[in-house]
Design a protein around this motif. Structure first.
Motif, PDB file in Angstrom:
ATOM      1  N   ARG A  72      49.848  58.769  29.213  1.00 32.76           N
ATOM      2  CA  ARG A  72      49.933  57.488  28.504  1.00 32.76           C
ATOM      3  C   ARG A  72      50.910  56.531  29.161  1.00 32.76           C
ATOM      4  NH1 ARG A  72      50.695  59.781  22.665  1.00 32.76           N
ATOM      5  NH2 ARG A  72      49.187  61.405  22.996  1.00 32.76           N
ATOM      6  N   PHE A  73      51.825  57.065  29.954  1.00 31.25           N
ATOM      7  CA  PHE A  73      52.852  56.224  30.568  1.00 31.25           C
ATOM      8  C   PHE A  73      52.628  56.027  32.070  1.00 31.25           C
ATOM      9  CE2 PHE A  73      54.711  58.064  26.739  1.00 31.25           C
ATOM     10  CZ  PHE A  73      55.029  56.895  26.075  1.00 31.25           C
ATOM     11  N   LEU A  74      51.451  56.383  32.540  1.00 28.14           N
ATOM     12  CA  LEU A  74      51.108  56.191  33.946  1.00 28.14           C
ATOM     13  C   LEU A  74      51.139  54.695  34.274  1.00 28.14           C
ATOM     14  CD1 LEU A  74      49.971  57.606  36.544  1.00 28.14           C
ATOM     15  CD2 LEU A  74      47.720  56.944  35.701  1.00 28.14           C
ATOM     16  N   PRO A  75      51.926  54.286  35.268  1.00 21.19           N
ATOM     17  CA  PRO A  75      52.018  52.858  35.590  1.00 21.19           C
ATOM     18  C   PRO A  75      50.789  52.370  36.369  1.00 21.19           C
ATOM     19  CG  PRO A  75      53.398  54.113  37.089  1.00 21.19           C
ATOM     20  CD  PRO A  75      52.790  55.097  36.114  1.00 21.19           C
ATOM     21  N   THR A  76      49.861  51.737  35.675  1.00 17.98           N
ATOM     22  CA  THR A  76      48.662  51.221  36.338  1.00 17.98           C
ATOM     23  C   THR A  76      48.989  50.074  37.278  1.00 17.98           C
ATOM     24  OG1 THR A  76      48.202  49.814  34.425  1.00 17.98           O
ATOM     25  CG2 THR A  76      47.063  51.950  34.517  1.00 17.98           C
ATOM     26  N   SER A  77      50.197  49.535  37.177  1.00 20.69           N
ATOM     27  CA  SER A  77      50.603  48.441  38.063  1.00 20.69           C
ATOM     28  C   SER A  77      50.599  48.855  39.529  1.00 20.69           C
ATOM     29  CB  SER A  77      51.985  47.924  37.675  1.00 20.69           C
ATOM     30  OG  SER A  77      52.947  48.955  37.809  1.00 20.69           O
ATOM     31  N   ILE A  78      50.658  50.145  39.797  1.00 19.47           N
ATOM     32  CA  ILE A  78      50.641  50.635  41.178  1.00 19.47           C
ATOM     33  C   ILE A  78      49.387  50.146  41.914  1.00 19.47           C
ATOM     34  CG2 ILE A  78      49.502  52.849  40.705  1.00 19.47           C
ATOM     35  CD1 ILE A  78      51.525  54.088  42.700  1.00 19.47           C
ATOM     36  N   VAL A  79      48.334  49.893  41.177  1.00 18.23           N
ATOM     37  CA  VAL A  79      47.074  49.439  41.760  1.00 18.23           C
ATOM     38  C   VAL A  79      47.228  48.080  42.440  1.00 18.23           C
ATOM     39  CG1 VAL A  79      44.713  48.738  41.152  1.00 18.23           C
ATOM     40  CG2 VAL A  79      45.704  50.775  40.127  1.00 18.23           C
ATOM     41  N   VAL A 148      42.281  47.010  35.219  1.00 17.17           N
ATOM     42  CA  VAL A 148      41.381  45.937  35.661  1.00 17.17           C
ATOM     43  C   VAL A 148      42.190  44.703  36.069  1.00 17.17           C
ATOM     44  CG1 VAL A 148      39.544  44.341  34.952  1.00 17.17           C
ATOM     45  CG2 VAL A 148      39.380  46.767  34.371  1.00 17.17           C
ATOM     46  N   GLY A 149      43.184  44.347  35.280  1.00 21.71           N
ATOM     47  CA  GLY A 149      44.021  43.200  35.620  1.00 21.71           C
ATOM     48  C   GLY A 149      44.797  43.406  36.903  1.00 21.71           C
ATOM     49  N   TYR A 150      45.380  44.581  37.066  1.00 25.18           N
ATOM     50  CA  TYR A 150      46.134  44.861  38.285  1.00 25.18           C
ATOM     51  C   TYR A 150      45.201  44.972  39.499  1.00 25.18           C
ATOM     52  CZ  TYR A 150      50.465  45.540  35.706  1.00 25.18           C
ATOM     53  OH  TYR A 150      51.583  45.347  34.938  1.00 25.18           O
ATOM     54  N   ARG A 153      44.460  41.528  40.518  1.00 23.44           N
ATOM     55  CA  ARG A 153      45.640  40.958  41.178  1.00 23.44           C
ATOM     56  C   ARG A 153      45.710  41.446  42.630  1.00 23.44           C
ATOM     57  NH1 ARG A 153      51.391  41.904  38.612  1.00 23.44           N
ATOM     58  NH2 ARG A 153      50.576  40.445  37.091  1.00 23.44           N
ATOM     59  N   ARG A 154      45.467  42.718  42.832  1.00 23.83           N
ATOM     60  CA  ARG A 154      45.458  43.290  44.182  1.00 23.83           C
ATOM     61  C   ARG A 154      44.486  42.524  45.079  1.00 23.83           C
ATOM     62  NH1 ARG A 154      46.227  48.516  46.245  1.00 23.83           N
ATOM     63  NH2 ARG A 154      45.092  48.872  48.163  1.00 23.83           N
ATOM     64  N   HIS A 155      43.298  42.294  44.564  1.00 20.68           N
ATOM     65  CA  HIS A 155      42.280  41.640  45.374  1.00 20.68           C
ATOM     66  C   HIS A 155      42.478  40.125  45.459  1.00 20.68           C
ATOM     67  CE1 HIS A 155      40.196  45.172  46.594  1.00 20.68           C
ATOM     68  NE2 HIS A 155      40.182  45.608  45.341  1.00 20.68           N
ATOM     69  N   TYR A 156      43.170  39.552  44.503  1.00 18.60           N
ATOM     70  CA  TYR A 156      43.567  38.148  44.617  1.00 18.60           C
ATOM     71  C   TYR A 156      44.501  37.998  45.822  1.00 18.60           C
ATOM     72  CZ  TYR A 156      46.169  33.853  43.704  1.00 18.60           C
ATOM     73  OH  TYR A 156      46.794  32.634  43.844  1.00 18.60           O
ATOM     74  N   LYS A 157      45.446  38.931  45.952  1.00 14.88           N
ATOM     75  CA  LYS A 157      46.342  38.927  47.110  1.00 14.88           C
ATOM     76  C   LYS A 157      45.533  39.090  48.398  1.00 14.88           C
ATOM     77  CE  LYS A 157      50.181  41.155  44.643  1.00 14.88           C
ATOM     78  NZ  LYS A 157      50.947  42.430  44.545  1.00 14.88           N
ATOM     79  N   GLN A 158      44.549  39.960  48.366  1.00 15.24           N
ATOM     80  CA  GLN A 158      43.702  40.179  49.535  1.00 15.24           C
ATOM     81  C   GLN A 158      42.938  38.900  49.893  1.00 15.24           C
ATOM     82  OE1 GLN A 158      40.640  43.112  48.970  1.00 15.24           O
ATOM     83  NE2 GLN A 158      40.173  43.239  51.163  1.00 15.24           N
ATOM     84  N   ILE A 159      42.424  38.208  48.896  1.00 15.04           N
ATOM     85  CA  ILE A 159      41.712  36.947  49.138  1.00 15.04           C
ATOM     86  C   ILE A 159      42.628  35.949  49.832  1.00 15.04           C
ATOM     87  CG2 ILE A 159      40.787  34.901  47.949  1.00 15.04           C
ATOM     88  CD1 ILE A 159      39.456  36.908  45.958  1.00 15.04           C
ATOM     89  N   ARG A 160      43.841  35.851  49.369  1.00 19.00           N
ATOM     90  CA  ARG A 160      44.793  34.925  49.993  1.00 19.00           C
ATOM     91  C   ARG A 160      45.059  35.318  51.445  1.00 19.00           C
ATOM     92  NH1 ARG A 160      49.422  33.100  46.024  1.00 19.00           N
ATOM     93  NH2 ARG A 160      50.110  32.474  48.073  1.00 19.00           N
TER      94      ARG A 160
END
Length: 172
Positions: A72-79, A148-150, A153-160
């Motif tokens: 439950r506390f796995l940081p999905t932000s790592i994605v 999904v949000g993270y 965000r990862r791919h938004y950075k990739q687009i840039r």
């Protein structure tokens, strides 16, 4: 889940503001033979989000169950970190990419479907389901929305990054 949904909206809006003004040729231009174009990234995001919705619907149809306390506390932000390179699962690779307007419509539709699922079933139901992520393992529905949000965000950075490599000087 409100925070995860707010993040979804925020990053989605930034991504759309970046890709919508691109001309179709730039949208489809690859920086190299081994890197995805903006079009391919947008298609990948659509494929992933469509799959997430489908898998969440299946999980909702099953009896409620909870992931373990530690999970439950796995940081999905790592994605969202681009330092970690992860090869997309085969079915999530953008093989056929629609034209720009349709690609953006597909991404928007997938997002509307995901948010509608959240609205329909709510945070309590999402806390009581298990989503099997190919890299993160078993996570609950709220963590899935966060993922999904993270991921976007990862791919938004990739687009840039892609736009810089192809020489685009816009405000992305």
């Amino acid at each position: 889940m409100k925070r995860a949904l707010k993040r979804l909206d925020s990053v989605h809006e930034k991504l759309l503001q970046t890709v919508t003004p691109l001309d179709p040729e730039l949208f489809s231009r690859r920086p190299s033979d081994t890197e995805w174009s903006v079009a391919e990234i947008v298609q990948h995001l659509s494929l992933v989000e469509e799959r997430v919705v489908m898998e969440l619907e299946k999980a909702i149809a099953r009896e409620p169950q909870r992931v373990g306390l530690v999970r439950r506390f796995l940081p999905t932000s790592i994605v969202s970190f681009r330092l970690l390179r992860v090869k997309a699962p085969k079915g999530m690779n953008p093989i056929t990419v629609p034209e720009k307007e349709l690609a953006i419509q597909n991404l928007d539709r997938a997002r509307r479907d995901l948010k509608a699922l959240c609205d329909t079933h709510g945070v309590d139901r999402f806390r009581n389901l298990i989503f099997k992520h190919p890299f993160l393992g078993d996570i609950d529905g709220v963590a899935t929305i966060s993922f999904v949000g993270y991921h976007e965000r990862r791919h938004y950075k990739q687009i840039r990054e892609v736009l810089k490599k192809v020489g685009y000087g816009g405000n992305g």
